[in-house]
Design a protein around this motif. Structure first.
Motif, PDB file in Angstrom:
ATOM      1  N   ASN A   1      53.643  67.781 128.135  1.00 50.91           N
ATOM      2  CA  ASN A   1      53.381  68.975 127.342  1.00 50.91           C
ATOM      3  C   ASN A   1      51.896  69.123 127.026  1.00 50.91           C
ATOM      4  OD1 ASN A   1      54.158  71.330 125.897  1.00 50.91           O
ATOM      5  ND2 ASN A   1      53.932  70.170 123.988  1.00 50.91           N
ATOM      6  N   LEU A   2      51.248  68.012 126.719  1.00 48.02           N
ATOM      7  CA  LEU A   2      49.807  68.062 126.438  1.00 48.02           C
ATOM      8  C   LEU A   2      49.072  68.670 127.636  1.00 48.02           C
ATOM      9  CD1 LEU A   2      47.164  67.272 124.934  1.00 48.02           C
ATOM     10  CD2 LEU A   2      47.287  65.092 126.153  1.00 48.02           C
TER      11      LEU A   2
ATOM     12  N   ALA B   1      46.097  75.666 109.401  1.00 44.76           N
ATOM     13  CA  ALA B   1      44.783  75.809 110.020  1.00 44.76           C
ATOM     14  C   ALA B   1      44.349  74.469 110.592  1.00 44.76           C
ATOM     15  CB  ALA B   1      43.770  76.276 108.990  1.00 44.76           C
ATOM     16  N   SER B   2      44.569  73.418 109.847  1.00 41.40           N
ATOM     17  CA  SER B   2      44.138  72.119 110.331  1.00 41.40           C
ATOM     18  C   SER B   2      44.967  71.707 111.546  1.00 41.40           C
ATOM     19  CB  SER B   2      44.233  71.093 109.201  1.00 41.40           C
ATOM     20  OG  SER B   2      45.289  70.200 109.402  1.00 41.40           O
ATOM     21  N   ARG B   3      46.227  72.110 111.527  1.00 40.21           N
ATOM     22  CA  ARG B   3      47.076  71.842 112.695  1.00 40.21           C
ATOM     23  C   ARG B   3      46.470  72.476 113.937  1.00 40.21           C
ATOM     24  NH1 ARG B   3      52.140  71.166 114.808  1.00 40.21           N
ATOM     25  NH2 ARG B   3      52.624  69.051 114.118  1.00 40.21           N
TER      26      ARG B   3
ATOM     27  N   THR C   1      44.712  58.519 129.964  1.00 43.28           N
ATOM     28  CA  THR C   1      45.868  58.057 129.189  1.00 43.28           C
ATOM     29  C   THR C   1      45.866  58.716 127.819  1.00 43.28           C
ATOM     30  OG1 THR C   1      44.775  56.223 128.066  1.00 43.28           O
ATOM     31  CG2 THR C   1      45.586  55.809 130.288  1.00 43.28           C
ATOM     32  N   MET C   2      47.006  58.676 127.192  1.00 47.17           N
ATOM     33  CA  MET C   2      47.113  59.238 125.852  1.00 47.17           C
ATOM     34  C   MET C   2      46.111  58.550 124.925  1.00 47.17           C
ATOM     35  SD  MET C   2      49.461  61.514 126.048  1.00 47.17           S
ATOM     36  CE  MET C   2      50.747  61.868 124.845  1.00 47.17           C
TER      37      MET C   2
ATOM     38  N   ILE D   1      48.506  60.005 117.521  1.00 45.81           N
ATOM     39  CA  ILE D   1      48.232  61.391 117.144  1.00 45.81           C
ATOM     40  C   ILE D   1      48.630  62.412 118.213  1.00 45.81           C
ATOM     41  CG2 ILE D   1      45.896  61.615 118.086  1.00 45.81           C
ATOM     42  CD1 ILE D   1      46.926  62.662 114.595  1.00 45.81           C
ATOM     43  N   VAL D   2      48.450  62.039 119.471  1.00 43.45           N
ATOM     44  CA  VAL D   2      48.717  63.022 120.518  1.00 43.45           C
ATOM     45  C   VAL D   2      50.205  63.324 120.618  1.00 43.45           C
ATOM     46  CG1 VAL D   2      48.242  63.695 122.872  1.00 43.45           C
ATOM     47  CG2 VAL D   2      46.744  62.073 121.739  1.00 43.45           C
ATOM     48  N   ASN D   3      51.016  62.293 120.536  1.00 39.07           N
ATOM     49  CA  ASN D   3      52.456  62.529 120.562  1.00 39.07           C
ATOM     50  C   ASN D   3      52.891  63.329 119.339  1.00 39.07           C
ATOM     51  OD1 ASN D   3      53.887  60.994 122.883  1.00 39.07           O
ATOM     52  ND2 ASN D   3      52.251  59.653 122.197  1.00 39.07           N
ATOM     53  N   LEU D   4      52.193  63.080 118.248  1.00 40.16           N
ATOM     54  CA  LEU D   4      52.549  63.798 117.026  1.00 40.16           C
ATOM     55  C   LEU D   4      52.372  65.296 117.209  1.00 40.16           C
ATOM     56  CD1 LEU D   4      53.345  63.323 114.022  1.00 40.16           C
ATOM     57  CD2 LEU D   4      50.933  63.484 113.483  1.00 40.16           C
TER      58      LEU D   4
END
Lengths: 213, 213, 213, 213
Positions: free
Chosen positions: A63-64, A13-15, A39-40, A53-56
């Motif tokens: 993709n984002l 859920a947190s994901r 930017t990221m 975090i964004v790449n994670l």
DNA sequence: AATGAATGAGCTTTCATTCAT
DNA sequence: TATGAATGAAAGCTCATTCAT
């Protein structure tokens, strides 16, 4: 997003929540700084989270952006389907409903429009984006084509084809969105709807007669 | 650009020519790779020249992009004015001429449209771009408003205002451009014109009666 | 630069004049923008000439800077020799004359000092520069050493060596130059000379007795 | 830097350490290649780290250079204050201590001097640098002025003012530094100190009497 | 001899991505 | 999972130098 989704275990859920949080931040960033200026790090900062975090969660920037576009497309699709499937009385009412939808504040919102146009601006260069856009558009055109066909048959209208009206209407909403984006000051939701309605009244006079839409 | 301009001395002339050559290369690059994907090196390569050349003539990337947008805007403006000032017989003919202009191959050209949409996509983030766009748009809307007003008065049309038609028409062309950009395969210039014409016929029946535009 | 040099044929003469003109421009530029901030284009512009001119006359930037330093060194050298060879009465007067020279407005001039310090700042990195500087300095030190020796013998001074005084004096002028460069506002030529003179009076009391230098 | 500072958490501590590491590398680079010859890549390489690291910690090259100058200035300031506040017996001893300080190996170090002179060389062009230099210099001059005043009063010296001695002394150390930079081979710390001492002995004979400093 | 447009190597800076913690 | 320091490829830009005119 069915309600059962909320019953996922906390980790998952947190994901899911993180994903939406980041997509939200992406929308805000693109809207503020444009696609090129986002930017990221901006996205992470906007979300109040850390660099990596964004790449994670999304692996790559491409993709984002893809997921963000998909998210917006899904959101719109949900609204469109709901409008279409509404137990509405007649095709003319449904068609009008779809037009209203496009000009509804939550849809015709500068923040979101900025994102759409940002993508469209890169669409020629990024086939992936074009695919998403095109795929939905086709669905919408088909639905509208169908409605127009029914209205034309019902009204016995001559001189226009369903394709022409569909084209004209969907072009108009796209154009009105652009107008909303470019002229935020002078843009007027009601005037926009009035323009659309004036067209409907003109081509389908028997079906649209009220003075105001 | 009066013909005497061609008599510039070779040095100046070549400077001017280089400018256009680079702007041309810029348009091609943006159209191929998008605004974000276009680098100074790309532009130089596209022009068949060396790395530093773009900075030599335009100082910064931002300025190159600005000048390119200005160039396209000027080019369109020239065509628009010419169409407007044509010794055309009647407002209705002029208005139709303007619509035709927007769908003319040299205007409704995917390469150029890609550039316009690229800029519009960043417009929210870059006020400078928005200013150029907005400034011209206002001029066009005014001209169209005027034409519509005349047509309405001439035909005694009730139920539509000039503003509504102007809004509808300019939105439609914007939308048709987007359509041309996004659906290159299925896009049909004649169908687009037919859509526009169907609208004109519907709102101004006395002025537009031919079967085909 | 003997006066006969002026009789060179116009081509050569103009070459020589161009050289000086460019070296002059170089000095101005370095003084305004520092060594690092000075570009070939700056120098050309300062001289009111065209881009390529500097390479035409000096081939490379390094050579331009080298020649400029040489030019300043020669200029100083000329003044130094003249002062040294003056039919002055006594060593003490000559020594004082050399000190005066270093603080003379045309020598202790912020524009020129800026250039010297710019070179010194890079001296550690550029052995070529250091060589020029060192070569002259040695000559000056030798001359001063000689003068001090004579004065010491003449006065029978004990407790100081000629080397110490030479070191002290030449260090002082270098230091006063730096002070002139760094504190243009508070810098005072007369105070500087007074400081030097106070030292001379202290070490060589029999030779320097006036209240003011 | 109180000892508790060492207990910083590892992250912060490492940030601080990295800063110093990079400033150190900067000093080495400037000393080797001069200000103009030092690139960000050089600094990173010298520190054994990657390209982007310097911008990560110092944002811009200008800031890196500024911070490096500040670092050196602070370092010297610390030593100066310590010398000044030493529970030394008499003003004459303190003054001598300050002179010794300037010629101490850790201060009169070619690597650091190269940096100082590199900055001084650009000082005219970069007001920011001049400001740092000037600000400290004023403080030092004031302190020395005070000491000289006390010595003069104590010894009843006539013929010199405190300002003159201060000027002479601080100019001498600056000049000796330049000498150290330019003539590394022949430069001799003890000879330099002897020169300074010979001056002190000459102006303040009652306070400085030893044969060797 | 002089010009100034053109070149391209090299520099600063940005930023997606990685990874030890 | 999350962090944020570190990486390094790639971008924009500068500028010494060249060269056709």
């Amino acid at each position: 997003m069915p309600s059962t989704a909320k019953k996922k275990d906390s980790r998952t859920a947190s994901r899911e929540r993180r994903r939406e949080q980041l997509i939200d931040a992406t929308i805000k960033c693109i809207s503020k700084r444009g696609l090129g200026g986002t930017t990221m790090a901006d996205v992470a900062r906007e979300a109040g989270l850390s660099q990596g975090i964004v790449n994670l969660h999304f692996q790559t920037k491409e993709n984002l952006l893809y997921q963000t576009l998909q998210y917006l497309a899904d959101e719109y699709d949900e609204l469109f389907r709901r409008e279409l499937d509404a137990p509405s009385l007649e095709p003319a009412q449904i068609l009008l409903g779809l037009m209203r939808l496009d000009l509804r504040p939550s849809v015709c919102d500068r923040k979101k429009l900025a994102v759409w146009f940002a993508y469209w601006g890169e669409a020629k260069a990024m086939p992936t984006y074009r695919k998403i856009c095109a795929q939905y558009d086709n669905g919408y055109d088909e639905a509208m084509l169908d409605l127009c066909q029914q209205i034309i048959e019902d009204g016995g209208y001559a001189g226009v084809t369903a394709a022409q009206v569909t084209d004209a209407l969907s072009s108009m909403t796209d154009g009105l969105w652009l107008s909303c984006l470019l002229h935020p000051k002078s843009w007027d939701r009601h005037a926009a709807l009035a323009s659309v309605y004036s067209y409907l009244k003109a081509v389908f006079p028997q079906h649209y007669q009220s003075t105001t839409p």
